[in-house]
Design an enzyme around this catalytic site. Structure first.
Site, PDB file in Angstrom:
ATOM      1  N   CYS A   1       0.815  -1.226   0.000  1.00 54.21           N
ATOM      2  CA  CYS A   1       0.000   0.000   0.000  1.00 54.21           C
ATOM      3  C   CYS A   1       0.847   1.274   0.000  1.00 54.21           C
ATOM      4  O   CYS A   1       0.327   2.355  -0.267  1.00 54.21           O
ATOM      5  CB  CYS A   1      -0.965  -0.003   1.177  1.00 54.21           C
ATOM      6  SG  CYS A   1      -2.005  -1.464   1.221  1.00 54.21           S
TER       7      CYS A   1
ATOM      8  N   HIS B   1      -3.423   7.120   2.851  1.00 51.40           N
ATOM      9  CA  HIS B   1      -3.806   5.800   2.353  1.00 51.40           C
ATOM     10  C   HIS B   1      -5.178   5.460   2.937  1.00 51.40           C
ATOM     11  O   HIS B   1      -5.435   5.686   4.121  1.00 51.40           O
ATOM     12  CB  HIS B   1      -2.763   4.767   2.780  1.00 51.40           C
ATOM     13  CG  HIS B   1      -3.162   3.372   2.475  1.00 51.40           C
ATOM     14  ND1 HIS B   1      -3.627   2.996   1.228  1.00 51.40           N
ATOM     15  CD2 HIS B   1      -3.201   2.251   3.244  1.00 51.40           C
ATOM     16  CE1 HIS B   1      -3.918   1.708   1.254  1.00 51.40           C
ATOM     17  NE2 HIS B   1      -3.676   1.227   2.465  1.00 51.40           N
TER      18      HIS B   1
ATOM     19  N   ASN C   1     -10.109  -0.296   0.293  1.00 49.07           N
ATOM     20  CA  ASN C   1      -8.649  -0.191   0.221  1.00 49.07           C
ATOM     21  C   ASN C   1      -8.183  -0.756  -1.125  1.00 49.07           C
ATOM     22  O   ASN C   1      -8.284  -1.954  -1.364  1.00 49.07           O
ATOM     23  CB  ASN C   1      -8.049  -0.987   1.394  1.00 49.07           C
ATOM     24  CG  ASN C   1      -6.532  -0.947   1.418  1.00 49.07           C
ATOM     25  OD1 ASN C   1      -5.899  -0.504   0.459  1.00 49.07           O
ATOM     26  ND2 ASN C   1      -5.952  -1.423   2.508  1.00 49.07           N
TER      27      ASN C   1
HETATM   28  N1  COA Z   1     -18.025  -8.863   9.972  1.00 45.19           N
HETATM   29  C1  COA Z   1     -18.401  -9.146  11.231  1.00 45.19           C
HETATM   30  N2  COA Z   1     -17.532  -9.468  12.206  1.00 45.19           N
HETATM   31  C2  COA Z   1     -16.219  -9.497  11.865  1.00 45.19           C
HETATM   32  C3  COA Z   1     -15.775  -9.217  10.565  1.00 45.19           C
HETATM   33  C4  COA Z   1     -16.739  -8.908   9.593  1.00 45.19           C
HETATM   34  N3  COA Z   1     -16.410  -8.617   8.324  1.00 45.19           N
HETATM   35  N4  COA Z   1     -14.420  -9.317  10.528  1.00 45.19           N
HETATM   36  C5  COA Z   1     -14.031  -9.642  11.774  1.00 45.19           C
HETATM   37  N5  COA Z   1     -15.108  -9.767  12.566  1.00 45.19           N
HETATM   38  C6  COA Z   1     -15.156 -10.110  13.985  1.00 45.19           C
HETATM   39  C7  COA Z   1     -13.935 -10.877  14.429  1.00 45.19           C
HETATM   40  O1  COA Z   1     -14.084 -12.255  14.159  1.00 45.19           O
HETATM   41  C8  COA Z   1     -13.915 -10.590  15.906  1.00 45.19           C
HETATM   42  O2  COA Z   1     -14.832 -11.427  16.557  1.00 45.19           O
HETATM   43  P1  COA Z   1     -14.465 -12.076  17.979  1.00 45.19           P
HETATM   44  O3  COA Z   1     -14.282 -10.903  18.888  1.00 45.19           O
HETATM   45  O4  COA Z   1     -15.668 -12.910  18.248  1.00 45.19           O
HETATM   46  O5  COA Z   1     -13.205 -12.846  17.743  1.00 45.19           O
HETATM   47  C9  COA Z   1     -14.445  -9.163  16.004  1.00 45.19           C
HETATM   48  O6  COA Z   1     -15.149  -8.923  14.771  1.00 45.19           O
HETATM   49  C10 COA Z   1     -13.362  -8.123  16.179  1.00 45.19           C
HETATM   50  O7  COA Z   1     -12.346  -8.386  15.235  1.00 45.19           O
HETATM   51  P2  COA Z   1     -11.065  -7.458  15.122  1.00 45.19           P
HETATM   52  O8  COA Z   1     -10.161  -8.003  14.059  1.00 45.19           O
HETATM   53  O9  COA Z   1     -10.493  -7.227  16.472  1.00 45.19           O
HETATM   54  O10 COA Z   1     -11.774  -6.120  14.632  1.00 45.19           O
HETATM   55  P3  COA Z   1     -11.142  -4.694  14.468  1.00 45.19           P
HETATM   56  O11 COA Z   1     -11.935  -3.704  15.192  1.00 45.19           O
HETATM   57  O12 COA Z   1      -9.653  -4.695  14.673  1.00 45.19           O
HETATM   58  O13 COA Z   1     -11.393  -4.409  12.914  1.00 45.19           O
HETATM   59  C11 COA Z   1     -10.134  -4.417  10.877  1.00 45.19           C
HETATM   60  C12 COA Z   1     -10.806  -5.248  11.949  1.00 45.19           C
HETATM   61  C13 COA Z   1      -9.489  -5.360   9.873  1.00 45.19           C
HETATM   62  C14 COA Z   1     -11.198  -3.598  10.180  1.00 45.19           C
HETATM   63  C15 COA Z   1      -9.096  -3.491  11.534  1.00 45.19           C
HETATM   64  O14 COA Z   1      -8.284  -4.228  12.430  1.00 45.19           O
HETATM   65  C16 COA Z   1      -8.198  -2.825  10.532  1.00 45.19           C
HETATM   66  O15 COA Z   1      -8.633  -2.007   9.757  1.00 45.19           O
HETATM   67  N6  COA Z   1      -6.888  -3.108  10.579  1.00 45.19           N
HETATM   68  C17 COA Z   1      -5.920  -2.487   9.759  1.00 45.19           C
HETATM   69  C18 COA Z   1      -6.144  -2.858   8.344  1.00 45.19           C
HETATM   70  C19 COA Z   1      -5.159  -2.226   7.457  1.00 45.19           C
HETATM   71  O16 COA Z   1      -4.806  -1.102   7.634  1.00 45.19           O
HETATM   72  N7  COA Z   1      -4.770  -3.006   6.479  1.00 45.19           N
HETATM   73  C20 COA Z   1      -4.022  -2.612   5.395  1.00 45.19           C
HETATM   74  C21 COA Z   1      -2.781  -1.889   5.701  1.00 45.19           C
HETATM   75  S1  COA Z   1      -2.337  -1.445   4.154  1.00 45.19           S
END
Ligand code: COA
Length: 332
Positions: A116, A259, A289
């Protein structure tokens, strides 16, 4: 060697595929909801390329639009750099396909892989060529067909990504008040954290086999929470460093073009830098993204929508797999 600020952005262009996939569409594929995706990421929909639409097709269309906006012909280009993690093929490079499609017969082309952060790595690379005097007019592209790397059964990742392409034309100009001047660029990486965001299979580490296709190792794997924390820290550091290199402060910034990974990441960065959120550009609600494409697409949209005024100070900042990070300051 000319002065370090002899490089200006003279045109922008972008191309997004036609097909829109909404959060409601994804509810039919995985156990998720529009409410979860919107509140955790800010994403409402994303664009997905047609099966026969390649990364270089999207990149070439963005390039044509950037050349029109810059008022140059393909023959004027002497450098093409494409940032992508979804090349058409392992080789030839996507830049070589773009060169052929747009007819840039006088250019040399190659790809850059920094996930990214790739577009800002490519801009910095073009800047070195131009400031060093060996090239004058560069086409810098961020383009991705991430849909080709998505596991549509993994709700942790499939909701986040989309396809698209953005391009800019960068030209040598050593006048002090040239519009679009690139004032500074910083970049960094930490390979110790490579495992947190990767596509482990499909290349030489795990060549394609029947078994690893079945286990989906050739798709995006991400530790979301860890990635989030590193993204915030590194994007803040890179922004501060790029501003310092340009001799500017956060209060000088008219618009941050970050980004587009997660709206919450953008809010936290703005808060930590002390920049009001209304001075951040956000279009991830429409596109998700798109990795290397997010910043050039956002820059093009900001420019075409009249959001940018001559002389505005723009802070571009990215973070991605590697981990990699980068930032550039532009005087528009
Ligand atoms: N729909 C519903 N629930 C979901 C889900 C979805 N699409 N994806 C994950 N969950 C659930 C998980 O299973 C977890 O459940 P649990 O608590 O029962 O285990 C819960 O939601 C929380 O998951 P978590 O991964 O902690 O959520 P989060 O608040 O961190 O959000 C992202 C997840 C991916 C959106 C976030 O971490 C993020 O944006 N990270 C950075 C991504 C990024 O920048 N990537 C690219 C860099 S270039």
């Amino acid at each position: 060697m000319s002065n370090p600020c002899s490089c200006s952005i003279i045109g922008t262009g972008s191309y997004m595929p036609k097909r829109v996939v909404t959060n409601n569409d994804l509810e039919k594929l995985v156990d998720t909801s529009d409410e979860w995706i919107t509140s955790r990421t800010g994403i409402k929909e994303r664009r997905i390329a047609a099966v026969d639409e390649t990364t270089s097709d999207m990149a070439s269309e963005a390039a044509r639009r950037a050349m029109t906006s810059a008022g140059i012909r393909p023959e004027d280009l002497d450098l093409i750099i494409v940032a992508t993690v979804t090349p058409d093929m392992f080789f030839p490079s996507t830049a070589c396909f773009v060169q052929k499609k747009i007819g840039a017969i006088n250019a040399v082309g190659f790809d850059i892989s920094a996930a990214c952060s790739g577009f800002l790595f490519a801009l910095q690379t073009a800047r070195h060529f131009i400031n060093g005097g060996s090239r004058k007019t560069a086409l810098v592209i961020g383009a991705e067909k991430l849909s080709s790397l998505i596991n549509w059964e993994d709700r942790n990742t499939c909701i986040l990504f989309g396809d698209g392409a953005g391009a800019i034309i960068v030209r040598f100009d050593d006048s002090t008040d040239a519009p679009g001047k690139v004032l500074s660029s910083v970049m960094g990486s930490d390979g110790n954290l490579a495992h947190l965001l990767s596509v482990p299979g499909g290349a030489s580490a795990q060549p394609i086999t029947f078994d690893n296709v079945l286990s989906r190792t050739n798709t995006i794997h991400m530790e979301g929470r860890e990635t989030f924390k590193h993204a915030v820290t590194r994007m803040c550091q890179a922004s501060e460093e790029a501003l310092m290199q340009a001799g500017l402060k956060t209060t000088d910034v008219d618009l941050v073009i970050p980004h587009q990974a997660n709206r919450r990441i953008i809010s936290v960065i703005a808060e930590r830098l002390g920049i009001p959120e209304e001075r951040t550009f956000i279009n991830l609600d429409k596109y998700g993204n798109t990795s290397a494409a997010t910043i050039p697409v956002a820059l093009d949209e900001a420019s075409r929508s009249g959001r940018l005024k001559r002389g505005d100070i723009l802070l571009l900042v990215a973070f991605g797999g590697g981990f990699t990070w980068a930032s550039s300051v532009i005087a528009w």
